[in-house]
Design an enzyme around this catalytic site. Structure first.
Site, short mmCIF file in Angstrom:
data_model
loop_
_atom_site.label_atom_id
_atom_site.label_comp_id
_atom_site.label_asym_id
_atom_site.label_seq_id
_atom_site.Cartn_x
_atom_site.Cartn_y
_atom_site.Cartn_z
N GLN A 36 -4.39 -5.30 7.01
CA GLN A 36 -5.39 -6.22 6.45
C GLN A 36 -5.34 -7.61 7.09
O GLN A 36 -6.07 -8.50 6.65
CB GLN A 36 -5.20 -6.35 4.93
CG GLN A 36 -5.36 -5.05 4.16
CD GLN A 36 -6.79 -4.52 4.15
OE1 GLN A 36 -7.74 -5.23 4.46
NE2 GLN A 36 -6.94 -3.26 3.80
N ASP A 59 3.22 -4.76 8.01
CA ASP A 59 2.01 -3.94 7.89
C ASP A 59 0.82 -4.88 8.07
O ASP A 59 0.51 -5.69 7.19
CB ASP A 59 2.00 -3.27 6.51
CG ASP A 59 0.70 -2.53 6.23
OD1 ASP A 59 -0.28 -2.69 6.99
OD2 ASP A 59 0.67 -1.79 5.22
N HIS A 81 0.87 -1.17 0.00
CA HIS A 81 0.00 0.00 0.00
C HIS A 81 0.91 1.23 0.00
O HIS A 81 2.03 1.18 0.52
CB HIS A 81 -0.84 -0.05 1.29
CG HIS A 81 -1.89 1.00 1.41
ND1 HIS A 81 -1.62 2.27 1.87
CD2 HIS A 81 -3.22 0.97 1.15
CE1 HIS A 81 -2.75 2.97 1.90
NE2 HIS A 81 -3.73 2.20 1.46
N LYS A 118 -10.16 -0.66 10.94
CA LYS A 118 -10.34 -1.83 10.08
C LYS A 118 -10.70 -3.07 10.90
O LYS A 118 -10.99 -4.12 10.35
CB LYS A 118 -9.08 -2.10 9.25
CG LYS A 118 -8.81 -1.02 8.18
CD LYS A 118 -7.74 -1.45 7.24
CE LYS A 118 -7.06 -0.31 6.52
NZ LYS A 118 -7.85 0.24 5.40
N CYS A 148 -4.74 2.46 -3.67
CA CYS A 148 -3.50 2.99 -3.07
C CYS A 148 -2.34 2.01 -3.24
O CYS A 148 -1.52 1.84 -2.32
CB CYS A 148 -3.68 3.34 -1.59
SG CYS A 148 -4.83 4.66 -1.32
N1 7TS Z 1 -1.63 -0.83 4.70
C1 7TS Z 1 -2.53 -1.58 4.05
C2 7TS Z 1 -2.16 -2.95 3.61
C3 7TS Z 1 -3.81 -1.07 3.84
O1 7TS Z 1 -4.71 -1.82 3.21
C4 7TS Z 1 -4.14 0.25 4.29
C5 7TS Z 1 -5.46 0.89 4.01
C6 7TS Z 1 -3.15 0.97 4.97
C7 7TS Z 1 -1.92 0.40 5.15
C8 7TS Z 1 -3.41 2.32 5.53
O2 7TS Z 1 -4.28 2.26 6.61
P1 7TS Z 1 -4.82 3.58 7.32
O3 7TS Z 1 -5.82 3.08 8.29
O4 7TS Z 1 -3.67 4.23 7.96
O5 7TS Z 1 -5.42 4.43 6.23
N2 7TS Z 1 -6.16 0.32 2.95
C9 7TS Z 1 -7.27 0.80 2.36
C10 7TS Z 1 -7.92 0.10 1.35
O6 7TS Z 1 -7.55 -0.97 0.90
N3 7TS Z 1 -8.98 0.83 0.94
O7 7TS Z 1 -9.04 1.95 1.68
C11 7TS Z 1 -7.99 1.94 2.56
#
Ligand code: 7TS
Length: 404
Positions: free
Chosen positions: A202, A199, A122, A225, A363
């Site tokens: 997910q 990371d 990401h 999440k 992303c």
């Molecule tokens: N890493 C991964 C693998 C992600 O899927 C996401 C967000 C992030 C980092 C960032 O997370 P945040 O909570 O700091 O924003 N992924 C997604 C997505 O797949 N669709 O919207 C956000």
């Protein structure tokens, strides 16, 4: 066995309609819906406890501090960290990775050093390292993947050199659904004397994560999440590393004493938590973790696997269907394209039929370049989803396909 009908009543939003159609929410990879206990925790704490933490002698402040610090213990238990001093509250995965890139980069990286990431990251696990690269003259090495969406572990091993300082890879791909063999990858890094950041944005919501079993040096995830509130996330780090890292931001809370001549930083984890934390959010996050723990992460993983397998089989019956990401081990994410229908058109028309999916590059633009596509349609499942909802999506995709 999970009682889905009962669980769904805990999530009021799931019974709403959009465009007069029952909502089918398949955008759980972006953010998950919140159970009543999480939303109520936010209101309850504001109504009956609210006071700033760590700094008051008065009753409310002490009660708020106890809630906040007991949430840290809940997080520790949830990912099986050794100590609460290894749990740093952040705003989310993005801030956790930025914190590490900044502090680790400052402490351990200099011109010519190398950081290993993967092709399926990401942007939040790419851009902070690129910023470090620009600041410090560090080089990024990228682990490639095969066409099924699995990282090439031999190539990974060959990327290590004397200059490698850190490996930073995702546990589960938000686009392909691939569950990477991070335990093995961490062991490879350690064999080269290199620490690893995982990371977990997910993974934590869907599979049981044990940071000690993985032997992860750092692990990042987001509260929103995993059925918790927005604005709260976690960076886990082994004490031996966190001790050596400089603070990320300066301000209140992160200091022991301040004079104009010299400031002494606070102990772990407070050294990394400048300013008033989102203590209302951390309590609500703990409620979310308790909620999923009561269902059981193993039951959640098993049920979501069943849903994903069912959805994959059903989607494959659609003419012109191309599933993007066919790794042997996959989480509850399915990316796809149908004929030459643009993902945005598919997403917009599915939305009109009540089905919320995500479309675009998710992303992960470097991954899109590797795949040679502009974007995908992505359905991502949670334990409150059902096979009937998957049937509705399949019927809706068929309808859209026939329109083109
Ligand atoms: N890493 C991964 C693998 C992600 O899927 C996401 C967000 C992030 C980092 C960032 O997370 P945040 O909570 O700091 O924003 N992924 C997604 C997505 O797949 N669709 O919207 C956000």
């Amino acid at each position: 066995m999970i009682d889905i009908a009962k669980i769904r009543t805990d999530f009021p939003i799931l019974s709403r309609q959009v465009y007069g159609k029952p909502l089918v929410y398949f955008d759980n990879g972006a953010t998950t819906q919140k159970p009543r206990c999480v939303v109520e925790s936010i209101a309850d704490e504001y109504y009956s406890v609210n006071a700033n933490v760590h700094r008051g002698v008065h009753f409310l402040s002490q009660q708020a501090t106890e809630l906040h610090e007991s949430s840290r213990e809940t997080v520790r238990r949830f990912i099986n960290a050794r100590s609460i001093t290894e749990i740093i509250f952040t705003r989310g995965t993005t801030e956790s990775i930025n914190l590490l890139a900044s502090s680790f980069g400052e402490a351990f990286c200099s011109e010519g050093d190398e950081i290993i990431i993967s092709v399926m990251e990401h942007h939040s696990n790419i851009v902070p390292w690129q910023m470090l690269a620009a600041r410090k003259g560090v080089t990024l090495k990228v682990i490639p993947m095969n066409d099924k969406g699995e990282l090439l572990l031999d190539e990974y091993e060959s990327l290590f050199s004397e200059k490698t300082k850190l490996v930073s890879v995702t546990h589960v791909s938000n686009v392909l659904g691939t569950i990477n063999p991070v335990k093995e990858m961490i062991a490879t890094a350690h064999a080269h004397g290199v620490p690893a950041l995982i990371d977990g944005a997910q993974s934590v919501p869907h599979i049981q994560v044990d940071v000690q079993d993985l032997d992860a040096d750092f692990y990042a995830f987001s509260g929103h999440k995993i059925y918790g509130p927005t604005g709260v996330g976690i960076l886990y780090g082994k004490g031996q590393y966190l001790d050596q890292l400089p603070p990320y931001q300066g301000g209140g809370e992160m200091i022991q004493t301040v004079s104009f001549e010299k400031t002494v930083f606070n102990e772990l984890p407070f050294k990394f938590e400048a300013g008033t934390p989102d203590y209302i959010g951390t309590t609500a996050l703990a409620k979310a973790l308790d909620y999923v723990s009561a269902i059981g992460m193993e039951s959640i993983a098993a049920y979501e696997h069943e849903l994903t397998t069912y959805a994959t089989e059903r989607l494959r019956t659609i003419e012109g269907m191309r599933i993007i990401g066919e790794a042997e081990r996959k989480g509850s994410v399915i990316s796809f394209l149908v004929q030459d229908i643009h993902p945005f058109d598919m997403g917009t028309l599915l939305d009109r039929l009540g089905i919320a999916v995500r479309t675009g590059h998710h992303c992960a633009q470097p991954l899109m370049i590797r795949l040679g596509i502009e974007g995908t349609v992505r359905a991502s499942f949670a334990f409150y989803n059902t096979k009937e909802e998957i049937d509705s999506m399949v019927t809706a995709i068929e309808r859209v396909r026939k329109m083109f």
